[in-house]
Structures are given as C-alpha cells and as structure tokens.
Write an enzyme that holds these catalytic residues in place. Structure first.
Site, PDB file in Angstrom:
ATOM      1  CD  GLU A 194       3.284   2.978 -16.669  1.00  0.00           C
ATOM      2  OE1 GLU A 194       2.292   3.716 -16.585  1.00  0.00           O
ATOM      3  OE2 GLU A 194       4.336   3.182 -16.057  1.00  0.00           O
TER       4      GLU A 194
ATOM      5  CB  CYS B  47      -4.224   2.820 -20.131  1.00  0.00           C
ATOM      6  SG  CYS B  47      -3.058   3.963 -20.871  1.00  0.00           S
TER       7      CYS B  47
HETATM    8  P1  NAP Z   1      -3.037  -8.096 -21.239  1.00  0.00           P
HETATM    9  O1  NAP Z   1      -3.941  -9.164 -21.666  1.00  0.00           O
HETATM   10  O2  NAP Z   1      -2.738  -7.992 -19.801  1.00  0.00           O
HETATM   11  O3  NAP Z   1      -1.714  -8.274 -22.106  1.00  0.00           O
HETATM   12  C1  NAP Z   1      -0.688  -7.353 -21.997  1.00  0.00           C
HETATM   13  C2  NAP Z   1       0.586  -7.955 -22.561  1.00  0.00           C
HETATM   14  O4  NAP Z   1       1.040  -8.996 -21.700  1.00  0.00           O
HETATM   15  C3  NAP Z   1       0.438  -8.590 -23.933  1.00  0.00           C
HETATM   16  O5  NAP Z   1       1.557  -8.288 -24.722  1.00  0.00           O
HETATM   17  C4  NAP Z   1       0.395 -10.062 -23.598  1.00  0.00           C
HETATM   18  O6  NAP Z   1       0.811 -10.856 -24.682  1.00  0.00           O
HETATM   19  C5  NAP Z   1       1.397 -10.115 -22.487  1.00  0.00           C
HETATM   20  N1  NAP Z   1       1.365 -11.309 -21.661  1.00  0.00           N
HETATM   21  C6  NAP Z   1       0.298 -12.017 -21.259  1.00  0.00           C
HETATM   22  N2  NAP Z   1       0.711 -13.059 -20.504  1.00  0.00           N
HETATM   23  C7  NAP Z   1       2.058 -12.997 -20.431  1.00  0.00           C
HETATM   24  C8  NAP Z   1       3.075 -13.809 -19.824  1.00  0.00           C
HETATM   25  N3  NAP Z   1       2.771 -14.875 -19.109  1.00  0.00           N
HETATM   26  N4  NAP Z   1       4.348 -13.459 -19.964  1.00  0.00           N
HETATM   27  C9  NAP Z   1       4.691 -12.360 -20.688  1.00  0.00           C
HETATM   28  N5  NAP Z   1       3.776 -11.583 -21.305  1.00  0.00           N
HETATM   29  C10 NAP Z   1       2.477 -11.881 -21.170  1.00  0.00           C
HETATM   30  O7  NAP Z   1      -3.583  -6.671 -21.657  1.00  0.00           O
HETATM   31  P2  NAP Z   1      -4.168  -6.238 -23.069  1.00  0.00           P
HETATM   32  O8  NAP Z   1      -5.482  -6.914 -23.218  1.00  0.00           O
HETATM   33  O9  NAP Z   1      -3.186  -6.364 -24.163  1.00  0.00           O
HETATM   34  O10 NAP Z   1      -4.374  -4.689 -22.827  1.00  0.00           O
HETATM   35  C11 NAP Z   1      -5.518  -4.136 -22.222  1.00  0.00           C
HETATM   36  C12 NAP Z   1      -5.222  -3.686 -20.817  1.00  0.00           C
HETATM   37  O11 NAP Z   1      -4.050  -2.873 -20.795  1.00  0.00           O
HETATM   38  C13 NAP Z   1      -6.296  -2.816 -20.234  1.00  0.00           C
HETATM   39  O12 NAP Z   1      -6.599  -3.303 -18.968  1.00  0.00           O
HETATM   40  C14 NAP Z   1      -5.677  -1.421 -20.154  1.00  0.00           C
HETATM   41  O13 NAP Z   1      -6.187  -0.634 -19.095  1.00  0.00           O
HETATM   42  C15 NAP Z   1      -4.249  -1.720 -19.990  1.00  0.00           C
HETATM   43  N6  NAP Z   1      -3.409  -0.642 -20.488  1.00  0.00           N
HETATM   44  C16 NAP Z   1      -2.720   0.130 -19.622  1.00  0.00           C
HETATM   45  C17 NAP Z   1      -1.916   1.157 -20.089  1.00  0.00           C
HETATM   46  C18 NAP Z   1      -1.122   2.032 -19.151  1.00  0.00           C
HETATM   47  O14 NAP Z   1      -0.281   2.785 -19.607  1.00  0.00           O
HETATM   48  N7  NAP Z   1      -1.368   1.969 -17.870  1.00  0.00           N
HETATM   49  C19 NAP Z   1      -1.791   1.384 -21.469  1.00  0.00           C
HETATM   50  C20 NAP Z   1      -2.505   0.575 -22.323  1.00  0.00           C
HETATM   51  C21 NAP Z   1      -3.323  -0.440 -21.830  1.00  0.00           C
HETATM   52  P3  NAP Z   1      -0.270 -11.653 -25.580  1.00  0.00           P
HETATM   53  O15 NAP Z   1      -1.126 -10.638 -26.216  1.00  0.00           O
HETATM   54  O16 NAP Z   1       0.593 -12.375 -26.564  1.00  0.00           O
HETATM   55  O17 NAP Z   1      -0.997 -12.520 -24.645  1.00  0.00           O
END
Ligand code: NAP
Length: 699
Positions: free
Chosen positions: A265, A304
C-alpha cells in the site's frame, strides 16, 4: 541517556544488550517529540535475533492459532478491542507526542480499535466456526455425482510480516493484524521508526491483557535490513509506505521468484473532482471545500488517502481558492496538540517536514503557484499557551498550489506528504476524468456533483484507476464518512502507483492470508475436508428425527426423507385465494399453457416450499428454536395437479456460536416429484440449541 524502545519477540520484551551499545551506552536512531523536539526514545534492533523471531511465529504462533477456529479468533479480536479501549487514554497521551491532535488520534486509535470490532463481527457472521473456508459453489465433474470440485482456503503456514508507515502507528498496525489473526497467521509488526513508540504502547496493552496466544504477535522496533533473507514459502509481507521503499523491497529475489506473497500500500496522488453543476452557493460546492480543507489539515495532511489534486471547473477555480483560504483561516489553529484549541499539529518529524518542503519546491518549479498558505515557519501555539514562530518542532502551514497548466507531470506524480494540495482546472468531464487517470492509480477519488449523468460519466471512467470512490452530494454530505477514511469493510488499496493491491478491507483481507486450492474428489472426501455435507456423501435417515437432536448430538449428513403428498387443483386454488397470488400460471389453463415454461396450470413455488416444511418438520418443542431464512432457492421443474412431491432435508453445516447456548444449522433441502426429478433446491437456516434443556422439575 534516553532508554531504548523495546521490541516484543518470542513472547518476551527485548532491548539491545549492553554489548550491542556504543561506548556512550547508546545506539540506533533517536526519535523526537514532533512539537518540542525532545528525545522520546532510541530505536535499535542491534543484536536482535530476527530469524529466531520469525521461526517462533511459524512454530509456536502458528500452532496456537491453528488450535482456534475462526470464531474463537474473532472473539479474541473483540477482547483485544476492549482491552485497548480500557486503556486508550494512555495511547492518546503518547499519540500527542507524534504531533497528532485529539481528533487525529481518534482516527488512529479509536479507528484502529474499530477495525478490531469490525473484523470480530464479520468473522463470526461471514466465516464458519472452523478452520477451513469453502469458496464458491460445488462444481459437478461427473455425470453420476461421484466426482466433485470445490475451492477451499487454508491458512498460509508462515508468518505475516507487517511493515507499516509512520502516519498511523495504531490503526495501520491493527488494520493488518486483524485479518491476519482471523486467518490464523501469526504476525510480526515492524512499525516505522519515527512513531514506533506509539505502536509499542499499543502492543504493550495487548501483551498486558494476557489474551495473546503464544507467538501470535511480535513487535520489532527498529530497522530490519536483513528481513527478506529470512523469509520463505508460506510467509507474507504486507507493506505500507512510500512507493520508492516498496520498489526496493519488491526487487528482492524472494519476492521476484514468488516465494513470498508481497503486497504494498504505497503513496497515492488522490484526486477530488468538483462537478460543473457544483457552483458557488450549492451544497456540493460547500461540501467539496469543507472536505478539501479537512483532508489538508487532518494528521497535517500525512494521510495516504489525502486529497493531493483538487480538480475543479476552470469557471469555479477562483471561488474554490477563496473559499479554501477563508475556511483555513477560520478553522485552523496550528500548534502543539497538547495546547487548548489547536486543530492541526506538526508533521511527525522535522525530517518529514523538510521532505515535504522539498516536494513543495519541486511542485513550484513545475509551475505551481502557492495561492493559500506559505512555506515560512508558521506561528504556532505552544503547550503552555504561548505563541511563537521559531523553528522548534515540525510545523508547516496548509499550502494550496495552483497550476495554470493541469497537464504538468509533477502535479500528478510528486507526493508532498503533508498539508499540501494542488488545484488543477478542467473544461469538460472527459478532461477531468483524464486528469484523474494521470495519477497512475490511486487509493481514492471523490466526485462532488448532484448531477447523476455527470457522476456516472466520471465514475465509470475513473473507477479503473481507483481502489475506492466517494460520490459526494447534498444527500450524503452529512452522513458521509469522508474522502480520506478507509473502512474495514471496504477495499483499501488501489491500482498502479497506489501499490496494486486490494488486499485490505473485509473478508477478502482474511482470505489474502490463506491459500485457495481447487480440490477434486468424491462427495465423501469433500465433506470430510470442508465440514460441509456434499450431495452424494453418506446421509443417515434412520432413528431419531434430526429436529430432536441438539448440536452436541446432530451430525452433518443426518437426514429426514418425507412421505409424498399429491398436488390437486383444489389445493392450488385454495392457496391462490388464501394468499391473493392469482397469477395466471396458477389460475388460467389456457394462458399458462401459452407460457413457454409451463404445460398448463402449475402449483405455486411457495406452496411447494410451505408443504415441504409441513412434510419435514417435527412439530413438538425441542432443540430447534427458529427458522431464520432460506437461501439459494431455485424452482427447477414445474409441478402440475396430480403430481406428487416429497422432500429430503439433510444437515449440511453446523456452526455453534461461541457466546450463545445455540448455533446455526444449514440444511440442504431438495424437493422431488414422483419421477425423482428435482423440483426445487434450497438451504433452510435454523437456530438450534447446543444441548438438551433439562426437563422442568415438577412442582
Ligand atoms: P517509508 O519510508 O517507505 O517506510 C515505510 C516502512 O518501511 C517503515 O516501517 C520503514 O522502517 C520500512 N522500511 C524501510 N526500509 C526497509 C527495508 N529495507 N526493509 C524493511 N522495511 C523497511 O514510508 P514512511 O515515510 O514511513 O511513510 C510515508 C509514506 O507512506 C507516504 O509515501 C505515504 O503515501 C505512504 N502511505 C501509504 C499508505 C497506504 O495505505 N497506501 C498508508 C500510509 C502511508 P523505518 O522507519 O525503520 O525505516
């Protein structure tokens, strides 16, 4: 030194061991309060045995969940929800540190609890009280009925790893835990680092409740760079976060080779379209503006599903800008969520704010002009009531950009994950639909119009680009749950850029954690595997009438075969007069014979079903409490005066309720005529006591 945020692995709390810490006793990332910048915790997985945690889930967790039925798991979800409700004030206090206002926290915390309640109810209503789920109808595969096909869902054997974004630390985790748990898959939650301390507080309440089956839930606080090395067939990853992280994770060989089920997502450049009829002064215009401002400011726009593109008729654009400006000025008070009167908090971290500012600059460079708000450090209300505009905290004003050229790529591709939206204009409905599609696939689009023709034209064109659509007008504006609220009973996910999934929302989310398998075999084997009686399997009609048996004695296959009853013209006419159903097929020989389906006057289908009840029923008080409906009723062969009918009623599925003294029994009913032809088929639904009631003691 501020303490490390614990993980919960192998049914115990864990923090990095001393030998994993640096010389200053610290390691990992520092996480700060979004408003004050104070350090809340350090987050590290240094020294954590991730492979061991995953194995614990696959062995201990899977076994403890496999011992429970869908309904037992569903009831536990309800008890989790009650445990969280009891201590939710603690969660609200922690949530304020992430920058969430009280109403933002309500969406996250009460919204998350609501998801648990919702899955608990759906699980008990829509799934059997067993561990295998049958999908779709029986497929007959041989003429004599000895070889059938059926699809069944069984639980994936591995672990559901749930990687979540920072914006909804409670709801995001519970939205995935609920369907995984219901399916019988153990969960490892990996929250995003900046707000993982709120997820930890939520998991702590669940652990304290003592309700969690061993190994069913683990929490990893901190980075998991080697995670995918440890995954194997039967495991599943549910990712929520940015499209770029999803891309990187998707490229891993375990995903590429199909070993691990991976769904994402991701971010989504959602749109909200204002219809050409919705000019200033109409209820749709007002609802549109209200919704746009809500989406820009709730969670400081870190949703999101938030509206990123406001697509409005060129003729109405100026009015929309003015109305948005006025509403933000009237309704928005920026500041520390702990201060009185604050309606919009900071972003989750200064890093996140700086990232949003970078994306706003990218939008400006592509031709966007800021027409509402600004990127300067805003005036904010502090927790003590003072007002300042220092750079402390991750604050940003709501910003609306206007593009003169709606075709510019950046307007459809750049996600500024904060209180930011772009205004784009159109002249024709076709143009508006094309602009929505430019987002490359979205979670949600809303359309504000009171014109059904326009709504249908837009909706049919944009639906393929969206996981969800909201049709907003004067009739539903007050009751609408809003553009930005995913609901636990509806699809959450979307095509293309939104991640390509629709695996959340309703029972489909549960089934996503299970494997669908086509099973071919004899009626006996399919009955044994599914716990649902299949025609052709053993049926027992000797001995006591099945209506005399409570659930603890009744077995699937228990059957009653009735005597025959002749149908007379007199009966048909009596029924017609009694009910008022004097349809010509029952009353007019000539007209009935002219109908391609009837040989002449025929009996009412409802007469036959009523008679069937009279033929199979055992009338004395007993364990059968009520008949609550029929399903799948089909009239197959017409019945003429002089024909005879009889009925076979067979216990097909038995579903004891966990919380009541009774359960549901589904009976397979077949009415046949004197030539053994099938006249009608249907399922009879009854409520039946679990045990015989003790005889009343004579006075
Ligand atoms: P992110 O930077 O992509 O991180 C998402 C998750 O992935 C975090 O828990 C992060 O952990 C983890 N992660 C990063 N690198 C990883 C790896 N190599 N292996 C396993 N896990 C890893 O996103 P965010 O900044 O938290 O969230 C913002 C984004 O989420 C926005 O773009 C938003 O649009 C999107 N979003 C989408 C939805 C939906 O339902 N479509 C809902 C909410 C948010 P760490 O924090 O420990 O790095």
């Amino acid at each position: 030194m501020t303490g490390h945020l614990p993980s919960f692995v192998r049914d115990a709390w864990w923090t990095p061991p001393l030998d994993a810490l640096g010389s200053d006793g610290a390691s990992g990332a520092e996480v700060r309060d979004a408003s004050t910048g104070e350090v809340v915790a350090r987050v590290s997985t240094e020294g954590l045995d991730l492979a061991g945690a995953l194995d614990h889930a696959r062995t201990v967790g899977r076994a403890s969940l496999a011992a429970l039925t869908f309904h037992q798991r569903a009831l536990l979800l309800k008890r989790f929800a009650l445990a969280l409700t009891e201590r939710k004030d603690e969660l609200y206090a922690v949530s304020a540190r992430t920058g969430a206002t009280r109403s933002d926290s309500w969406v996250d915390i009460d919204g998350g609890i609501g998801v648990l309640f919702s899955y608990s109810g759906k699980g008990r209503r829509e799934l059997p009280n067993s561990t295998v789920h049958v999908d779709g109808p029986v497929e007959p595969l041989s003429k004599d009925g000895s070889f059938l096909g059926r699809h069944v869902f069984t639980t994936l054997p591995g672990v559901a790893v749930q990687i979540n974004a920072f914006n909804f630390p409670v709801w995001g985790a519970l939205e995935k835990l609920a369907p995984a748990f219901l399916a019988g898959m153990p969960t490892v939650i990996k929250p995003a680092t900046p707000t993982g301390y709120l997820t930890e507080a939520m998991v702590r309440i669940l652990v304290d409740s003592g309700l969690l089956p061993a190994g069913s839930l683990q929490l990893v606080s901190g980075g998991v760079p080697t995670l995918f090395e440890h995954l194997r067939l039967g495991d599943l990853v549910g990712f929520t976060g940015s499209a770029s992280t999803a891309e990187a994770l998707k490229a891993h060989p375990v995903v590429q080779t199909g070993v691990v089920r991976f769904t994402a997502e991701t971010d989504s450049i959602n749109a909200s379209v204002l219809g050409t009829d919705a000019v200033e002064g109409t209820p749709e215009f007002d609802a549109y503006v209200r919704q746009l401002v809500t989406e820009m400011t709730t969670k400081a726009g870190q949703k999101c599903t938030a509206i990123r593109r406001a697509i409005v008729p060129a003729a109405t654009a100026d009015a929309v800008v003015e109305a948005v400006r006025a509403r933000i000025a009237e309704k928005t008070v920026l500041g520390d969520p702990r201060a009185e009167g604050v309606t919009m908090g900071p972003l989750a971290s200064t890093g996140q704010r700086d990232e949003v500012l970078r994306q706003v600059r990218a939008l400006e460079e592509a031709g966007g002009r800021i027409v509402v708000g600004s990127t300067a450090a805003p005036e904010v209300r502090r927790a003590d009531g003072s007002v300042d505009s220092t750079a402390v905290g991750a604050f940003l004003s709501p910003v609306l950009l206007r593009f003169d050229d709606a075709d510019v790529d950046a307007a459809h591709t750049v996600e500024a994950f904060g209180p930011v939206a772009s205004l784009l204009t159109y002249d024709t409905t076709g143009e508006a639909a094309a602009l929505v599609g430019r987002g490359g696939g979205s979670l949600v689009t809303s359309i504000a119009t009171h014109d059904p023709v326009q709504a249908v034209e837009l909706a049919t064109r944009i639906a393929p680009f969206n996981g969800r659509m909201l049709l907003l007008d004067r009739d539903d504006a007050r009751s609408s749950t809003g553009h930005g609220s995913p609901l636990p009973n509806l699809v959450h996910g979307g095509p293309g850029r939104a991640g390509g999934g629709e695996e959340l929302g309703g029972i489909r989310a549960v089934l996503h954690h299970m494997q669908r398998t086509a099973v071919q075999g004899s009626p006996e084997m399919l009955t044994a595997l599914t716990g649902v009686w299949h025609p052709g399997a053993t049926a027992r009609s000797e001995g006591r009438h099945p209506f005399r048996k409570p659930l603890d004695e009744l077995r699937i296959g228990d059957q009653v075969v009735s005597a025959s009853r002749e149908v007379t013209l007199d009966d048909i006419e009596t029924f017609a007069r009694f009910t008022g159903d004097t349809f010509y097929a029952h009353m007019d020989e000539e007209a009935a014979a002219a109908n391609p389906f009837f040989p002449g006057r025929v009996a009412h289908g409802y007469l036959l079903v009523s008679w069937a009840a009279g033929l199979f029923v055992d009338p004395e008080p007993g364990p059968v409490l009520a008949n609550y409906g029929l399903e799948n009723l089909r009239f197959v062969t017409p019945v003429s005066p002089g024909d005879e009918i009889r009925v076979e009623l067979t216990a097909k599925q038995i579903t004891p309720r966990e919380t009541d003294e009774y359960g549901e029994v589904r009976w397979d009913a077949v009415i046949r005529n004197q030539d053994d032809e099938t006249v009608a088929t249907y399922d009879v639904l009854t409520l039946v006591r679990k045990q015989h009631q003790a005889e009343p003691v004579p006075a």
